[in-house]
Design a protein around this motif. Structure first.
Motif, mmCIF file in Angstrom:
data_model
loop_
_atom_site.group_PDB
_atom_site.id
_atom_site.type_symbol
_atom_site.label_atom_id
_atom_site.label_comp_id
_atom_site.label_asym_id
_atom_site.label_seq_id
_atom_site.Cartn_x
_atom_site.Cartn_y
_atom_site.Cartn_z
ATOM 1 N N LYS A 21 0.699 -1.459 -0.024
ATOM 2 C CA LYS A 21 0.236 -0.196 -0.631
ATOM 3 C C LYS A 21 0.988 1.274 -0.048
ATOM 4 C CE LYS A 21 -4.333 -2.103 2.180
ATOM 5 N NZ LYS A 21 -3.626 -2.825 3.221
ATOM 6 N N HIS A 22 2.020 1.327 0.767
ATOM 7 C CA HIS A 22 2.873 2.427 0.637
ATOM 8 C C HIS A 22 4.125 2.785 -0.423
ATOM 9 C CE1 HIS A 22 1.574 3.020 5.085
ATOM 10 N NE2 HIS A 22 1.147 1.906 4.700
ATOM 11 N N VAL A 23 3.967 1.727 -1.345
ATOM 12 C CA VAL A 23 4.899 1.353 -2.276
ATOM 13 C C VAL A 23 4.635 1.673 -3.651
ATOM 14 C CG1 VAL A 23 6.886 0.520 -1.001
ATOM 15 C CG2 VAL A 23 5.545 -0.353 -2.357
ATOM 16 N N LYS A 24 5.005 2.496 -4.402
ATOM 17 C CA LYS A 24 4.277 2.886 -5.747
ATOM 18 C C LYS A 24 4.672 1.268 -6.680
ATOM 19 C CE LYS A 24 3.857 7.944 -5.318
ATOM 20 N NZ LYS A 24 4.522 8.858 -5.811
ATOM 21 N N HIS A 25 6.427 1.630 -6.687
ATOM 22 C CA HIS A 25 6.398 1.137 -7.876
ATOM 23 C C HIS A 25 7.269 -0.467 -7.511
ATOM 24 C CE1 HIS A 25 7.291 4.888 -9.091
ATOM 25 N NE2 HIS A 25 7.994 5.747 -8.079
ATOM 26 N N PHE A 26 6.491 -1.147 -6.845
ATOM 27 C CA PHE A 26 6.496 -2.748 -6.587
ATOM 28 C C PHE A 26 4.926 -3.169 -6.223
ATOM 29 C CE2 PHE A 26 10.566 -1.792 -4.324
ATOM 30 C CZ PHE A 26 11.286 -1.648 -5.491
ATOM 31 N N ASN A 27 4.606 -4.560 -7.070
ATOM 32 C CA ASN A 27 3.301 -5.307 -6.853
ATOM 33 C C ASN A 27 3.545 -5.804 -5.845
ATOM 34 O OD1 ASN A 27 4.630 -7.542 -8.186
ATOM 35 N ND2 ASN A 27 4.476 -6.891 -10.070
ATOM 36 N N ASN A 28 2.400 -6.834 -5.443
ATOM 37 C CA ASN A 28 2.758 -7.920 -4.527
ATOM 38 C C ASN A 28 3.529 -8.694 -4.648
ATOM 39 O OD1 ASN A 28 1.916 -9.722 -2.529
ATOM 40 N ND2 ASN A 28 -0.107 -8.436 -2.044
ATOM 41 N N THR A 29 3.821 -9.500 -5.630
ATOM 42 C CA THR A 29 4.780 -10.855 -5.940
ATOM 43 C C THR A 29 6.348 -10.445 -5.819
ATOM 44 O OG1 THR A 29 3.464 -11.213 -7.467
ATOM 45 C CG2 THR A 29 4.981 -12.532 -7.138
ATOM 46 N N GLU A 30 6.505 -8.840 -6.407
ATOM 47 C CA GLU A 30 8.053 -8.296 -6.293
ATOM 48 C C GLU A 30 7.996 -8.126 -4.249
ATOM 49 O OE1 GLU A 30 8.731 -6.534 -10.373
ATOM 50 O OE2 GLU A 30 7.284 -5.413 -8.366
ATOM 51 N N ALA A 207 16.448 -11.458 -7.074
ATOM 52 C CA ALA A 207 15.749 -10.540 -6.183
ATOM 53 C C ALA A 207 14.291 -11.206 -6.760
ATOM 54 C CB ALA A 207 15.685 -9.525 -5.892
ATOM 55 N N PHE A 208 14.172 -11.272 -7.602
ATOM 56 C CA PHE A 208 12.386 -11.300 -8.676
ATOM 57 C C PHE A 208 12.705 -12.706 -9.757
ATOM 58 C CE2 PHE A 208 12.385 -6.600 -8.657
ATOM 59 C CZ PHE A 208 12.038 -6.637 -7.197
ATOM 60 N N GLN A 209 14.171 -13.949 -9.265
ATOM 61 C CA GLN A 209 13.862 -14.331 -10.367
ATOM 62 C C GLN A 209 12.662 -15.426 -9.736
ATOM 63 O OE1 GLN A 209 17.642 -15.951 -9.342
ATOM 64 N NE2 GLN A 209 17.132 -16.513 -6.950
ATOM 65 N N ASP A 210 12.132 -15.872 -9.103
ATOM 66 C CA ASP A 210 11.787 -17.154 -8.371
ATOM 67 C C ASP A 210 9.797 -16.129 -8.642
ATOM 68 O OD1 ASP A 210 11.245 -14.712 -6.356
ATOM 69 O OD2 ASP A 210 11.425 -16.684 -4.708
ATOM 70 N N THR A 211 9.811 -14.952 -9.331
ATOM 71 C CA THR A 211 8.870 -14.448 -10.178
ATOM 72 C C THR A 211 7.594 -15.490 -10.762
ATOM 73 O OG1 THR A 211 9.221 -12.827 -11.137
ATOM 74 C CG2 THR A 211 8.625 -12.174 -8.615
ATOM 75 N N THR A 212 8.973 -15.913 -11.551
ATOM 76 C CA THR A 212 8.243 -16.452 -12.826
ATOM 77 C C THR A 212 7.617 -17.761 -12.525
ATOM 78 O OG1 THR A 212 10.811 -16.734 -13.067
ATOM 79 C CG2 THR A 212 9.559 -14.755 -15.046
ATOM 80 N N GLU A 213 8.459 -18.420 -11.975
ATOM 81 C CA GLU A 213 7.926 -19.765 -11.326
ATOM 82 C C GLU A 213 6.622 -20.230 -11.099
ATOM 83 O OE1 GLU A 213 11.319 -21.157 -9.618
ATOM 84 O OE2 GLU A 213 12.913 -19.640 -11.856
ATOM 85 N N ASN A 214 6.767 -19.199 -9.941
ATOM 86 C CA ASN A 214 5.194 -19.675 -9.174
ATOM 87 C C ASN A 214 3.705 -18.846 -9.037
ATOM 88 O OD1 ASN A 214 6.042 -16.551 -7.668
ATOM 89 N ND2 ASN A 214 6.700 -18.134 -5.543
#
Length: 214
Positions: A21-30, A207-214
């Motif tokens: 809610k407080h960050v503009k530039h990342f989504n929940n997964t990130e 940092a976001f490498q596992d976002t594509t897999e799950n």
């Protein structure tokens, strides 16, 4: 991360929901990935003190090893910019909010951040002395005949001429903002305090490498 208990996963998700809610530039997964990375980094902290965050040493290691920063004074200031509540620890929330600007900030956010880094005593101005300190620190010492301090003093005067719009011999936020908007290269005029595109890419990929897999 299948071994994580569902309770733990739930708590992580809850934390991510509150931070996103407080960050503009990342989504929940990130955000979730950055929390996990934060926990890994915390785990590497040698002394488990009461502090619930990355201490100065650990944080500086990240700035140095991951983002290639070398200037001690600037790294210290970056730590302070991240550590909003001044408790000498970067909490998970401060970590993610800080990275949001650090990695993906808009020009306005970056101007605000850089100004904060460069305003060494926090009085709302970048003074001649502060410029001199930072430039002296960030310029590689060249073995020359002349006194290097003279060269830096000249540089400070040139910079003031270029950036000090109201001619009060110091840079207010308005001066700094106006100058940077006219010439973006002036954003990091007093030392590199933002990562370059290459290290941002490398950090995000890792940092976001596992976002594509799950």
């Amino acid at each position: 991360m299948s071994h994580m208990s569902s309770v733990n996963a739930k708590n992580l998700q809850k934390l991510a929901d509150s931070i996103v809610k407080h960050v503009k530039h990342f989504n929940n997964t990130e955000v979730l990935c950055l929390i996990k990375l934060f926990n890994v980094l915390m785990g590497e902290q040698s002394e488990h003190r009461v502090g619930n965050g990355l201490d100065r040493g650990k944080f500086r290691n990240i700035l140095h090893n991951t983002f290639g920063m070398t200037d001690d004074m600037i790294m210290d200031r970056v730590f302070r910019a991240f550590d909003k509540d001044n408790d000498s620890n970067v909490s998970v929330k401060e970590w993610i909010e800080g990275l949001s600007v650090f990695l993906r900030g808009t020009l306005d956010e970056k101007i605000k951040y850089c100004f904060e880094v460069y305003d060494l005593n926090g009085d709302g101005y970048i003074s001649r002395e502060e410029m001199f300190h930072m430039l002296k620190n960030s310029l590689i010492k060249q073995p020359t005949e002349e006194d290097p301090d003279e060269g830096i003093k000249d540089l400070v005067e040139i910079t003031l001429k270029k950036m000090d719009h109201d001619h009060d011999s110091r840079l207010s936020y308005a001066d700094f903002e106006k100058a940077v908007k006219e010439e973006n290269l002036l954003l990091e005029a007093f030392g590199a305090c933002l990562p370059d595109a290459k290290s941002i890419l490398a950090f995000e990929r890792q940092a976001f490498q596992d976002t594509t897999e799950n």
